[in-house]
Write a protein that holds these residues in place. Structure first.
Motif, mmCIF file in Angstrom:
data_model
loop_
_atom_site.group_PDB
_atom_site.id
_atom_site.type_symbol
_atom_site.label_atom_id
_atom_site.label_comp_id
_atom_site.label_asym_id
_atom_site.label_seq_id
_atom_site.Cartn_x
_atom_site.Cartn_y
_atom_site.Cartn_z
ATOM 1 N N MET A 126 -27.801 24.413 17.480
ATOM 2 C CA MET A 126 -26.555 23.568 17.837
ATOM 3 C C MET A 126 -27.346 21.941 17.101
ATOM 4 N N LEU A 127 -28.448 21.737 16.940
ATOM 5 C CA LEU A 127 -28.788 20.703 16.896
ATOM 6 C C LEU A 127 -28.260 20.461 14.651
ATOM 7 N N THR A 128 -28.398 21.665 14.367
ATOM 8 C CA THR A 128 -27.328 21.881 12.875
ATOM 9 C C THR A 128 -26.215 21.949 12.406
ATOM 10 N N ARG A 129 -25.948 22.685 13.427
ATOM 11 C CA ARG A 129 -24.025 23.450 13.462
ATOM 12 C C ARG A 129 -23.039 22.524 12.601
ATOM 13 N N TYR A 130 -22.919 20.937 12.486
ATOM 14 C CA TYR A 130 -22.220 20.517 12.613
ATOM 15 C C TYR A 130 -23.172 18.933 11.678
ATOM 16 N N TYR A 131 -23.891 19.589 11.549
ATOM 17 C CA TYR A 131 -25.006 18.373 10.354
ATOM 18 C C TYR A 131 -24.151 18.511 8.859
ATOM 19 N N VAL A 132 -24.016 17.596 8.158
ATOM 20 C CA VAL A 132 -23.020 17.216 6.600
ATOM 21 C C VAL A 132 -24.609 17.969 5.916
ATOM 22 N N HIS A 133 -26.077 17.947 6.320
ATOM 23 C CA HIS A 133 -26.599 17.986 5.453
ATOM 24 C C HIS A 133 -27.238 19.802 5.467
ATOM 25 N N ALA A 170 -37.694 17.016 1.302
ATOM 26 C CA ALA A 170 -36.977 16.505 2.210
ATOM 27 C C ALA A 170 -36.097 16.925 3.604
ATOM 28 N N VAL A 171 -35.183 17.614 2.497
ATOM 29 C CA VAL A 171 -34.438 18.115 3.599
ATOM 30 C C VAL A 171 -33.713 19.363 4.391
ATOM 31 N N LEU A 172 -35.081 20.452 3.524
ATOM 32 C CA LEU A 172 -35.475 21.448 4.359
ATOM 33 C C LEU A 172 -36.442 21.361 5.655
ATOM 34 N N ASP A 173 -37.329 20.278 5.120
ATOM 35 C CA ASP A 173 -38.285 20.116 6.359
ATOM 36 C C ASP A 173 -37.396 19.586 7.193
ATOM 37 N N GLU A 174 -36.558 18.114 7.615
ATOM 38 C CA GLU A 174 -36.160 18.025 8.187
ATOM 39 C C GLU A 174 -35.297 18.682 8.921
ATOM 40 N N LEU A 175 -34.304 20.060 8.148
ATOM 41 C CA LEU A 175 -33.504 21.327 9.148
ATOM 42 C C LEU A 175 -34.602 22.144 10.010
ATOM 43 N N SER A 176 -35.757 22.653 8.942
ATOM 44 C CA SER A 176 -36.897 22.831 9.818
ATOM 45 C C SER A 176 -37.502 21.906 11.113
ATOM 46 N N ALA A 177 -37.214 21.419 11.101
ATOM 47 C CA ALA A 177 -38.142 20.401 12.031
ATOM 48 C C ALA A 177 -36.248 20.191 13.561
ATOM 49 N N LEU A 178 -35.513 20.089 12.903
ATOM 50 C CA LEU A 178 -34.377 20.361 14.234
ATOM 51 C C LEU A 178 -33.855 22.273 14.248
ATOM 52 N N GLU A 179 -33.952 22.671 13.627
ATOM 53 C CA GLU A 179 -34.244 23.769 13.818
ATOM 54 C C GLU A 179 -35.190 24.650 15.097
ATOM 55 N N ARG A 180 -36.257 23.937 14.708
ATOM 56 C CA ARG A 180 -37.752 24.230 16.124
ATOM 57 C C ARG A 180 -37.075 23.745 17.314
ATOM 58 N N GLU A 181 -36.323 22.556 17.409
ATOM 59 C CA GLU A 181 -36.064 22.008 18.427
ATOM 60 C C GLU A 181 -35.379 22.512 19.023
ATOM 61 N N SER A 182 -35.475 22.394 20.733
ATOM 62 C CA SER A 182 -35.138 23.512 21.447
ATOM 63 C C SER A 182 -33.249 22.021 21.892
ATOM 64 N N PHE A 183 -33.063 22.329 21.960
ATOM 65 C CA PHE A 183 -31.340 21.917 22.326
ATOM 66 C C PHE A 183 -30.951 20.639 23.381
ATOM 67 N N ASP A 224 -34.009 20.000 24.943
ATOM 68 C CA ASP A 224 -34.289 19.168 25.048
ATOM 69 C C ASP A 224 -34.438 17.717 24.281
ATOM 70 N N TYR A 225 -33.689 18.141 23.582
ATOM 71 C CA TYR A 225 -32.998 16.864 22.677
ATOM 72 C C TYR A 225 -32.234 16.016 23.328
ATOM 73 N N LEU A 226 -31.571 16.756 24.062
ATOM 74 C CA LEU A 226 -30.678 16.089 24.953
ATOM 75 C C LEU A 226 -31.168 15.425 26.186
ATOM 76 N N ILE A 227 -32.014 15.999 26.927
ATOM 77 C CA ILE A 227 -32.681 14.814 28.228
ATOM 78 C C ILE A 227 -32.989 14.146 27.225
ATOM 79 N N ARG A 228 -34.465 14.105 26.317
ATOM 80 C CA ARG A 228 -35.130 12.919 25.534
ATOM 81 C C ARG A 228 -34.223 11.458 25.206
ATOM 82 N N ARG A 229 -32.857 12.233 24.767
ATOM 83 C CA ARG A 229 -31.906 11.127 24.405
ATOM 84 C C ARG A 229 -31.079 10.701 26.021
ATOM 85 N N GLY A 230 -30.937 11.378 26.845
ATOM 86 C CA GLY A 230 -30.108 10.967 28.014
ATOM 87 C C GLY A 230 -28.833 10.917 27.207
ATOM 88 N N LEU A 231 -28.171 12.315 27.098
ATOM 89 C CA LEU A 231 -26.940 12.210 26.748
ATOM 90 C C LEU A 231 -26.948 14.468 26.905
#
Length: 135
Positions: free
Chosen positions: A56-63, A92-105, A107-114
């Motif tokens: 989910m975190l990368t599904r609509y991400y243009v990069h 750089a993009v591969l590293d960013e995508l890898s980090a986003l892929e490992r993150e729980s959707f 947890d991401y929402l909770i941490r950001r209050g979304l």
């Protein structure tokens, strides 16, 4: 049992995927990124997710997308083509995508209050901003 996800008004999956595809095509100049001097490209241009689209975190991400002709898209899962794609997008993009892929959707929402709706509407805004085309 499969849980049906509710649609967020103004940010449906089909709308966001359409915007994502347009943004990816714009980013890569509307050409297959693997079209080399041999000119082996064949078929219509398609947008390809680098990280699987169920993330989910990368599904609509243009990069998280590249443009491939149907010929290359059919080979995108193979090691040679994957390596070529990785080289084009860079570490750089591969590293960013890898980090986003490992993150729980969640947890991401909770941490950001979304909420999920907030996330989807923000994704829509980012895509529209990238396209320079208000809906």
């Amino acid at each position: 049992m499969t849980r049906k996800k509710s649609t967020v008004p103004g940010a449906s999956h089909s709308l966001l995927m359409g915007l994502w595809g347009k943004a990816v095509r714009k980013k890569w100049g509307g050409e297959c990124i693997l079209d080399g001097p041999a000119g082996v490209c064949d078929g219509k241009l398609e947008a390809h997710h680098i990280v699987r689209r169920h993330t989910m975190l990368t599904r609509y991400y243009v990069h998280n997308g590249v443009t491939l002709c149907q010929y290359h898209h059919g080979m995108a899962g193979g090691p040679t083509t994957r390596h070529e794609i990785d080289e084009r997008i860079g570490p750089a993009v591969l590293d960013e995508l890898s980090a986003l892929e490992r993150e729980s959707f969640k947890d991401y929402l909770i941490r950001r209050g979304l909420t999920r709706a907030d996330f989807l509407l923000a994704a829509k805004k980012q895509l529209l901003d990238f396209l320079g085309d208000p809906l």
